[in-house]
Scaffold this active site. Sequence first.
Site, PDB file in Angstrom:
ATOM      1  N   GLU A 166     -17.317   9.698   0.891  1.00 51.95           N
ATOM      2  CA  GLU A 166     -18.760   9.733   1.449  1.00 51.95           C
ATOM      3  C   GLU A 166     -18.836   8.435   2.255  1.00 51.95           C
ATOM      4  OE1 GLU A 166     -19.764   9.650  -2.831  1.00 51.95           O
ATOM      5  OE2 GLU A 166     -21.034   7.816  -2.419  1.00 51.95           O
ATOM      6  N   CYS A 223     -22.125   2.913   6.369  1.00 53.01           N
ATOM      7  CA  CYS A 223     -21.248   2.310   5.246  1.00 53.01           C
ATOM      8  C   CYS A 223     -19.933   3.307   5.199  1.00 53.01           C
ATOM      9  CB  CYS A 223     -22.064   2.397   4.163  1.00 53.01           C
ATOM     10  SG  CYS A 223     -21.276   1.851   2.727  1.00 53.01           S
ATOM     11  N   CYS A 257     -11.095   4.384  -6.680  1.00 50.84           N
ATOM     12  CA  CYS A 257     -10.791   2.940  -6.717  1.00 50.84           C
ATOM     13  C   CYS A 257     -10.072   2.527  -7.898  1.00 50.84           C
ATOM     14  CB  CYS A 257     -12.099   2.046  -6.591  1.00 50.84           C
ATOM     15  SG  CYS A 257     -11.866   0.355  -6.446  1.00 50.84           S
ATOM     16  N   CYS A 293     -14.399  -1.958 -11.597  1.00 53.14           N
ATOM     17  CA  CYS A 293     -15.638  -2.619 -11.903  1.00 53.14           C
ATOM     18  C   CYS A 293     -16.347  -1.918 -12.834  1.00 53.14           C
ATOM     19  CB  CYS A 293     -16.373  -3.187 -10.781  1.00 53.14           C
ATOM     20  SG  CYS A 293     -15.368  -4.236  -9.739  1.00 53.14           S
ATOM     21  N   CYS A 353     -19.466   0.515 -11.324  1.00 56.69           N
ATOM     22  CA  CYS A 353     -19.477   0.910 -10.391  1.00 56.69           C
ATOM     23  C   CYS A 353     -18.920   2.613 -10.547  1.00 56.69           C
ATOM     24  CB  CYS A 353     -18.277   0.117  -9.443  1.00 56.69           C
ATOM     25  SG  CYS A 353     -18.310   1.286  -7.753  1.00 56.69           S
ATOM     26  N   CYS A 399     -22.284   3.328  -4.090  1.00 55.53           N
ATOM     27  CA  CYS A 399     -21.228   3.733  -3.857  1.00 55.53           C
ATOM     28  C   CYS A 399     -20.553   4.697  -4.810  1.00 55.53           C
ATOM     29  CB  CYS A 399     -20.283   2.554  -3.411  1.00 55.53           C
ATOM     30  SG  CYS A 399     -19.387   1.509  -4.604  1.00 55.53           S
TER      31      CYS A 399
HETATM   32  N1  SAH Z   1     -14.821  -2.396  -3.172  1.00 57.28           N
HETATM   33  C1  SAH Z   1     -15.309  -3.053  -2.227  1.00 57.28           C
HETATM   34  C2  SAH Z   1     -16.296  -2.421  -1.371  1.00 57.28           C
HETATM   35  C3  SAH Z   1     -17.258  -1.351  -1.989  1.00 57.28           C
HETATM   36  S1  SAH Z   1     -18.314  -1.480  -2.993  1.00 57.28           S
HETATM   37  C4  SAH Z   1     -16.158  -4.262  -3.173  1.00 57.28           C
HETATM   38  O1  SAH Z   1     -16.367  -4.097  -4.135  1.00 57.28           O
HETATM   39  O2  SAH Z   1     -16.640  -5.125  -2.384  1.00 57.28           O
HETATM   40  C5  SAH Z   1     -19.762  -2.052  -1.963  1.00 57.28           C
HETATM   41  C6  SAH Z   1     -20.845  -3.050  -2.933  1.00 57.28           C
HETATM   42  O3  SAH Z   1     -21.488  -2.201  -3.906  1.00 57.28           O
HETATM   43  C7  SAH Z   1     -20.200  -3.911  -3.913  1.00 57.28           C
HETATM   44  O4  SAH Z   1     -20.734  -5.129  -3.740  1.00 57.28           O
HETATM   45  C8  SAH Z   1     -20.489  -3.195  -5.317  1.00 57.28           C
HETATM   46  O5  SAH Z   1     -20.335  -4.188  -6.276  1.00 57.28           O
HETATM   47  C9  SAH Z   1     -21.626  -2.769  -4.985  1.00 57.28           C
HETATM   48  N2  SAH Z   1     -21.928  -1.752  -6.149  1.00 57.28           N
HETATM   49  C10 SAH Z   1     -21.254  -0.901  -6.785  1.00 57.28           C
HETATM   50  N3  SAH Z   1     -21.855  -0.037  -7.611  1.00 57.28           N
HETATM   51  C11 SAH Z   1     -23.036  -0.418  -7.417  1.00 57.28           C
HETATM   52  C12 SAH Z   1     -24.545  -0.072  -8.130  1.00 57.28           C
HETATM   53  N4  SAH Z   1     -24.571   0.775  -9.054  1.00 57.28           N
HETATM   54  N5  SAH Z   1     -25.616  -0.656  -7.701  1.00 57.28           N
HETATM   55  C13 SAH Z   1     -25.940  -1.615  -6.854  1.00 57.28           C
HETATM   56  N6  SAH Z   1     -24.545  -2.024  -5.988  1.00 57.28           N
HETATM   57  C14 SAH Z   1     -23.302  -1.406  -6.609  1.00 57.28           C
HETATM   58 FE1  SF4 Z   2     -13.715  -0.582  -6.479  1.00 58.67          FE
HETATM   59 FE2  SF4 Z   2     -16.518  -0.263  -7.147  1.00 58.67          FE
HETATM   60 FE3  SF4 Z   2     -15.312  -2.539  -7.860  1.00 58.67          FE
HETATM   61 FE4  SF4 Z   2     -15.977  -2.212  -5.041  1.00 58.67          FE
HETATM   62  S1  SF4 Z   2     -17.277  -2.365  -6.842  1.00 58.67           S
HETATM   63  S2  SF4 Z   2     -13.867  -2.810  -6.168  1.00 58.67           S
HETATM   64  S3  SF4 Z   2     -15.358   0.197  -5.346  1.00 58.67           S
HETATM   65  S4  SF4 Z   2     -14.694  -0.233  -8.720  1.00 58.67           S
END
Ligand code: SAH
Ligand code: SF4
Length: 354
Positions: free
Chosen positions: A94, A115, A122, A126, A129, A344
Amino acid sequence: MNTPSPALQNLTLPELEQRLVELGEPKYRGGQVMRWLYGKRTESYEKMSDLPAALRARFIAEFPFVRLENVRVLGSKDTTRKFLFRLPDGALIESVLIPASPALYGEASDRRTICMSTQVGCAYGCKFCASGLDGWSRNLSAAEIAGQFIEVERIADEKINNIVFMGMGEPLANFANLMKAIEIINSDWGLGLGARHITISTSGLAPQIRQLADQPKQIRLAISLHGATDEVRQQIMPVNRKYPLAELMSACSYYTTKKKQRITFEYILIKGINDEPAHAADLARLVKNIGGAKVNCIPYNKVEGLQWDRPDEARQDAFMAVLDKARVLATIRREKGHDIAAACGQLRRQTMQK
Ligand code: SAH
Ligand code: SF4
């Protein structure tokens, strides 16, 4: 899992010229092909009418033409729009188009930001996420990364002037393809977008942050911090065990010094995890060591199936007040596109579950 695709769209101009010479063609055909791909945004080899028919036939026979198939668009013009794409192997990714500038960069508001994703799924897992929930499948090729920009501009019929790599995947875990895609996006023979308009967000891969600092482009860097002590951070980000905060911050200092650039630290506010005033004080202490650092707080965007929530606004305000008092440059981004699952990995999951 990362077999190099022979697609010409994965090549830079010098690589393409070399490939053409190997095929017995003059070098200047490289520039011709690039004009078709990125100037005219041609969708097939057939249409490259100034190439000899035999060469076009050879391209068609030997080199797959990468196209992203648009499966769904959510949202409408002037709002945040989300684009779901199917890749040639069936994988779903996406991209999100955000009309005004994110609070992050605070400049003119006529900019449109895309974006983009860099991987299918991934591997970093995390806890908050959606992208990591089903694990990692593969890296995107350079063509699939740059292709998101081309397809979204085509579908939206709008010019995009800013890129953030904040979609699905960990950009710095796909370093070579990402750098190749940025070369395509940034070059005059490619899409011609300035490196200062490109931001890479990372969960904190310290060695690759240093590698990025050592290459010449002035790409911007955002760090997904989300915790200002190892104790808090590793509760929600397993990557912190591999690269603890001291190592991450040292790589960030290196980046700032080398690039003379401001780093943005992203900090999602998650209720009961990292949202207390004491956490804000830890955060202020940590980022003050990095010259000119900026903090971008983002109230957590609820993900179906995960237990986390955002704190209420009073608590968010209290957190921001501590940063403000400590004179940390900080903004809070009240999430755009909250209603269309713009955080994301969420749209893809909804589609896969149907
Ligand atoms: N993997 C990279 C880039 C993709 S995530 C990273 O982690 O930086 C992009 C941003 O969205 C990151 O800061 C991530 O922590 C945040 N993110 C992920 N899930 C989210 C959520 N449910 N609400 C708000 N931000 C979120
Ligand atoms: Fe991967 Fe989501 Fe963590 Fe970014 S925030 S590193 S996309 S698991």
